[in-house]
Design an enzyme around this catalytic site. Structure first.
Site, PDB file in Angstrom:
ATOM      1  N   VAL A 199       1.327  35.146  19.933  1.00  0.00           N
ATOM      2  CA  VAL A 199       2.759  35.241  19.648  1.00  0.00           C
ATOM      3  C   VAL A 199       3.223  36.683  19.800  1.00  0.00           C
ATOM      4  CG1 VAL A 199       2.926  33.218  18.151  1.00  0.00           C
ATOM      5  CG2 VAL A 199       2.237  35.425  17.170  1.00  0.00           C
ATOM      6  N   ARG A 244       2.729  39.536  22.970  1.00  0.00           N
ATOM      7  CA  ARG A 244       3.292  39.703  24.307  1.00  0.00           C
ATOM      8  C   ARG A 244       2.325  39.075  25.306  1.00  0.00           C
ATOM      9  NH1 ARG A 244       8.322  40.568  23.681  1.00  0.00           N
ATOM     10  NH2 ARG A 244       8.592  41.662  25.651  1.00  0.00           N
ATOM     11  N   ASP A 268       2.685  31.231  23.245  1.00  0.00           N
ATOM     12  CA  ASP A 268       4.150  31.223  23.175  1.00  0.00           C
ATOM     13  C   ASP A 268       4.761  32.290  24.060  1.00  0.00           C
ATOM     14  OD1 ASP A 268       6.620  30.183  21.922  1.00  0.00           O
ATOM     15  OD2 ASP A 268       6.761  32.190  21.063  1.00  0.00           O
ATOM     16  N   GLU A 306       7.638  35.080  32.646  1.00  0.00           N
ATOM     17  CA  GLU A 306       8.386  33.995  32.016  1.00  0.00           C
ATOM     18  C   GLU A 306       9.652  33.706  32.811  1.00  0.00           C
ATOM     19  OE1 GLU A 306       9.052  34.976  27.912  1.00  0.00           O
ATOM     20  OE2 GLU A 306       6.920  35.092  27.444  1.00  0.00           O
ATOM     21  N   HIS A 339       8.326  30.694  24.519  1.00  0.00           N
ATOM     22  CA  HIS A 339       8.760  31.905  23.809  1.00  0.00           C
ATOM     23  C   HIS A 339       9.800  31.558  22.743  1.00  0.00           C
ATOM     24  CE1 HIS A 339       9.008  36.530  24.431  1.00  0.00           C
ATOM     25  NE2 HIS A 339       9.159  36.216  23.155  1.00  0.00           N
ATOM     26  N   SER A 397       8.706  30.972  19.203  1.00  0.00           N
ATOM     27  CA  SER A 397       8.082  30.959  17.876  1.00  0.00           C
ATOM     28  C   SER A 397       8.949  31.589  16.801  1.00  0.00           C
ATOM     29  CB  SER A 397       6.726  31.672  17.925  1.00  0.00           C
ATOM     30  OG  SER A 397       6.871  33.027  18.320  1.00  0.00           O
TER      31      SER A 397
END
Length: 315
Positions: free
Chosen positions: A222, A224, A248, A253, A272, A274
């Site tokens: 959680v 990077r 996550d 991305e 992404h 969380s």
């Protein structure tokens, strides 16, 4: 006093800044217009915290804002050598995401321990298959990253009865230093990456680190995406070096549709999210307004990032 100009790097939905009406001249930019508008801004609010537009625009000519605030915990998306070397103050959204991310990690740990992904898969097939699951109480966790998010994660896992070790940049009471990381990884049932992205943490979870983990261990990221060498993680799961992973964040991305992570058994992929609970954008906007009031009155800002380290010091 001249009314300061606040430039917002936009993302939808826009921040609610009504409390600043009459106190700031609010202008808006996107990635294509940021460079031309930067010289006219006193303050830059990076509301689009997934954008790398600041890193591209900052090195240009002309004056630069005296203060930059990003509506995120991480600052790697905006820091560039020119910004790092400048007198501009950078602040982040420290404090907004700690609790939500800790809850998210706890949910993932419980889901893995109770085999919920397989339960849902069997339900879709209308298959009745009794299994035994693990208790989390009495297991061990290693949380890498001793900032507010890492500390919140560690506290929540301890509340579940999990013996939790916290690893930070330096050793101090209650926190292990990097020299203890490999030893802790060999004993951990749950490994949680919650560190900021710096030159010292980039790629820290590589083939060697996954290789020292227990075959029964689960990895949760959680922090990077670039903390992890994704090819090494894929190999670690495929070859059963570790039991599985929950991710996550990713190096790129959104995650490419052809990434093997999507269908890799034992891997949970989330986009992404969380820290994103109902009302999180309003919290981010309210936090910025409070910081603006400090700045406008000449009082010291909080959440000030050490631009050389890449995070808020003091943890």
């Amino acid at each position: 006093m001249t009314t300061p100009t606040l430039l917002v790097l936009d993302a939808e939905p826009l921040p609610r800044l009504g409390r600043l009406t009459g106190r700031a001249r609010i202008e808006h930019a996107d990635g294509s217009t940021l460079a031309e508008r930067l010289p006219h801004a006193d303050v830059l609010l990076v509301w689009d915290f997934t954008s790398h537009a600041v890193r591209r625009a900052w090195p240009g000519g002309g004056p630069r804002p005296r203060w930059v605030h990003t509506a995120s915990a991480g600052v790697d998306h905006l820091l560039c050598p020119e910004l790092a070397a400048s007198d501009t103050v950078v602040t982040n959204a420290r404090g907004v995401f700690d609790g939500p991310i800790a809850e998210y990690v706890a949910g993932l740990v419980l889901a893995f321990a109770k085999d919920l992904p397989r339960t849902l898969a069997l339900q879709r097939k209308r298959t009745w298959r009794h299994r035994e699951t693990r208790r989390v109480a009495g297991t061990r966790a290693c949380v890498v990253g001793s900032g507010p998010i890492g500390r919140a994660v560690a506290g929540t896992l301890r509340a579940l009865g999990i013996t939790t070790a916290l690893v930070g940049r330096t050793a101090r009471p209650g926190t292990h230093g990097p020299e203890d990381l490999d030893r802790l990884l060999t004993r951990a049932d749950w490994v949680v990456a919650a560190a900021p992205l710096t030159e010292g943490t980039r790629g820290m979870f590589d083939a060697r680190r996954f290789g020292v983990m227990q075959p029964s261990a689960y990895f949760v990221n959680v922090g990077r995406g670039e903390l992890v060498v994704e090819e090494a993680l894929v190999r670690a799961v495929r070859e059963r070096w570790i039991a599985g992973a929950a991710l996550d964040v990713f190096a790129a991305e959104p995650l490419a549709s052809d990434s093997p992570l999507w269908e890799l058994p034992g891997v949970v992929v989330s986009p992404h999210m969380s820290g994103d609970t109902v009302g999180w954008r309003d919290e981010l906007g309210a936090q910025f307004v409070e910081l603006f009031e400090l700045w406008a009155s000449g009082r010291p800002l909080v959440n000030v990032v050490d631009k050389q380290r890449g995070y808020v010091p003091g943890h």
